[in-house]
Design an enzyme around this catalytic site. Structure first.
Site, PDB file in Angstrom:
ATOM      1  N   GLU A   1      10.372-106.580  13.361  1.00 50.14           N
ATOM      2  CA  GLU A   1       8.513-106.319  13.013  1.00 50.14           C
ATOM      3  C   GLU A   1       8.299-105.808  11.809  1.00 50.14           C
ATOM      4  O   GLU A   1       7.540-105.847  10.838  1.00 50.14           O
ATOM      5  CB  GLU A   1       7.869-105.747  13.973  1.00 50.14           C
ATOM      6  CG  GLU A   1       7.828-104.400  14.185  1.00 50.14           C
ATOM      7  CD  GLU A   1       8.935-103.978  15.095  1.00 50.14           C
ATOM      8  OE1 GLU A   1       8.739-102.784  15.736  1.00 50.14           O
ATOM      9  OE2 GLU A   1      10.007-104.659  15.528  1.00 50.14           O
TER      10      GLU A   1
ATOM     11  N   CYS B   1      14.485-102.667  20.094  1.00 49.43           N
ATOM     12  CA  CYS B   1      14.682-101.123  20.249  1.00 49.43           C
ATOM     13  C   CYS B   1      14.787-100.598  21.732  1.00 49.43           C
ATOM     14  O   CYS B   1      15.722-100.755  22.305  1.00 49.43           O
ATOM     15  CB  CYS B   1      13.937-100.356  19.218  1.00 49.43           C
ATOM     16  SG  CYS B   1      14.635 -99.017  18.855  1.00 49.43           S
TER      17      CYS B   1
ATOM     18  N   HIS C   1      14.316-103.009  14.570  1.00 51.82           N
ATOM     19  CA  HIS C   1      12.904-103.511  14.456  1.00 51.82           C
ATOM     20  C   HIS C   1      12.499-104.530  13.611  1.00 51.82           C
ATOM     21  O   HIS C   1      12.351-104.327  12.505  1.00 51.82           O
ATOM     22  CB  HIS C   1      11.827-102.256  14.207  1.00 51.82           C
ATOM     23  CG  HIS C   1      11.967-101.140  15.123  1.00 51.82           C
ATOM     24  ND1 HIS C   1      10.808-101.275  16.057  1.00 51.82           N
ATOM     25  CD2 HIS C   1      12.633-100.104  15.468  1.00 51.82           C
ATOM     26  CE1 HIS C   1      11.194-100.107  17.061  1.00 51.82           C
ATOM     27  NE2 HIS C   1      12.151 -99.464  16.698  1.00 51.82           N
TER      28      HIS C   1
END
Length: 259
Positions: free
Chosen positions: A235, A120, A233
């Site tokens: 994660e 990001c 993102h």
């Protein structure tokens, strides 16, 4: 037991923290856990760039003890860093010290070819470090219609929120590093950003896009798989989506070769 490769993750300044009664330096738990699942040892590092300028020698020496670098998300990069004369009204959470430190980390890691995953804001930092520019706000950049002539927000499912708090499909170039790592040429990405790449930095190529034309991944033009930057993102969904976890696995795998 084989030591885990040490992955540097620059901390983010936070005015408040639920666990503390004062300002803190933090990293997203999901990000740290994704590195851990991949077999890496996540190491948070203090951003030090007084006046917005980091000492290159100091950053080089600090980075030398690590086997890889993860540049995480965060606030906006100051527009002057990529040559903008004015800041858009939507620009937020700019921190000059954070910018100075992250930009120098990116330059040092890229110069050394240290394994690097940028997420990001991290992608935007890398692009800026290499002389690229950013659209300061997606809505202004797109106008009423996106670059492919479609209604970008509706296609992303954002109901007017663009790339904020949405999951949307991202199309990966079949020949790209990111497609090879993820094991697919289409993935569902978790996004929260209001800025995007405008002009690519020197030595970078775009290898993934959203349906509205937003650049979602960049790589080196020489195909070096020790570097990857994604605008989403990974994660957020890495604990349930193997394609997202593989991005962290690849970082740690490359770091093992460096260790």
């Amino acid at each position: 037991m084989t030591p885990r490769p040490l992955i540097a993750i620059p901390a983010r300044f936070s005015a408040t923290s639920s666990a503390l009664d004062r300002a803190a330096e933090v990293n997203a738990r999901a990000l740290v856990e994704a590195v851990w699942r991949a077999g890496g040892e996540p190491g948070g590092i203090h951003p030090h760039a007084p006046g917005g300028t980091a000492d290159p020698d100091e950053v080089r020496d600090r980075l030398a003890r690590f086997d890889g670098l993860l540049l995480p998300g965060g606030g906006d990069v100051a527009p002057y860093r990529y040559g903008a004369q004015r800041a858009h009204r939507a620009v937020y959470d700019v921190d000059d010290e954070q910018d100075g430190f992250d930009l120098e980390l990116a330059r040092q890691a890229l110069a050394r070819r240290l394994p690097l995953l940028a997420v990001c804001r991290g992608l935007q930092v890398v692009n800026t470090a290499l002389g690229g520019t950013l659209h300061q706000d997606n809505q202004d950049a797109r106008g009423d219609r996106d670059s492919r002539g479609d209604r970008g927000d509706r296609d992303l499912g954002g109901s007017g929120h663009g790339h904020r708090h949405v999951r949307h499909p991202v199309f990966l170039a079949p020949w790209s590093v990111v497609a090879r790592i993820a094991g697919t040429d289409k993935t569902e990405a978790s996004c929260y950003h209001h800025q995007r790449v405008d002009r690519l930095g020197e030595g970078l190529k775009a290898t993934a896009h959203a349906v509205d034309g937003t650049v979602e991944a960049v790589e080196r033009v020489d195909g070096d798989d020790r570097f990857l930057a994604v605008q989403w993102h990974p994660e957020d969904t890495a604990h349930t989506d193997p394609a997202q976890q593989r991005l962290f696995d690849a970082l740690v795998r490359a770091a093992r070769r460096t260790a």
